[in-house]
Design an enzyme around this catalytic site. Structure first.
Site, mmCIF file in Angstrom:
data_model
loop_
_atom_site.group_PDB
_atom_site.id
_atom_site.type_symbol
_atom_site.label_atom_id
_atom_site.label_comp_id
_atom_site.label_asym_id
_atom_site.label_seq_id
_atom_site.Cartn_x
_atom_site.Cartn_y
_atom_site.Cartn_z
ATOM 1 C CE LYS A 95 -1.030 4.153 -4.873
ATOM 2 N NZ LYS A 95 -1.670 5.416 -4.738
ATOM 3 C CG HIS A 97 1.611 4.832 1.073
ATOM 4 N ND1 HIS A 97 1.853 5.498 -0.111
ATOM 5 C CD2 HIS A 97 0.279 4.622 1.110
ATOM 6 C CE1 HIS A 97 0.707 5.704 -0.745
ATOM 7 N NE2 HIS A 97 -0.260 5.178 -0.026
#
Length: 157
Positions: A95, A97
């Site tokens: 990820k 974010h």
């Protein structure tokens, strides 16, 4: 464990094609262990096996089915033995974010790690977990599987 798995319809006998294309006379779907009653027979065996391992800091349950077993085992270790360990789990993809990275929960870096999962057939999920432990700077202590199909590489039956 066996009786509870049959009762929850998690363990089935018949003829099944597994994800990797192999045929099997049985099928185990840990996702069907989805209630307190069906999970209870899993919790104690995991905790007993884990308690007898060399010291470790975290349990890593590979996404996705390993995650609830990870949490269940951590809680049972604490309740049965007073042993408090962390549990991270991996994202299927890194990820960029939110909290970012490839894991959520307890860090792996400089930690002694046990990989805990539901079923081993080809070993792919475990190999991926071992690579993650190495990438994140953890030290592998062991691997615990609920069910090992005991299949050799290349075996078809």
């Amino acid at each position: 464990l066996i009786n509870g798995s049959f009762a929850a319809d998690a363990l089935r006998l018949g003829s099944f094609v597994l994800k990797g294309g192999r045929f099997s006379p049985s099928f185990f779907n840990a996702g069907d262990l989805s209630s307190g009653r069906s999970l209870q027979p899993v919790a104690l065996p995991y905790a007993h096996v884990l308690h007898d391992l060399p010291p470790f800091d975290v349990l890593l349950g590979p996404a996705y089915k390993g995650i609830p077993f990870d949490a269940l085992a951590c809680m049972t270790l604490y309740m049965q033995y007073g042993l408090s360990v962390g549990y991270p789990y991996n994202h299927k993809e890194v990820k960029d974010h939110g909290d970012g990275g490839s894991t959520v929960g307890a860090p792996l870096k400089r930690k002694r790690v046990v990989v805990l999962d539901d079923v081993m057939t080809s070993g792919k999920a475990v190999r991926e977990a071992l690579a993650l432990v190495a990438r994140e700077g953890g030290q592998l202590v062991g691997v615990v599987e609920l069910l090992d199909r005991e299949r050799r590489a290349g075996a078809r039956a």
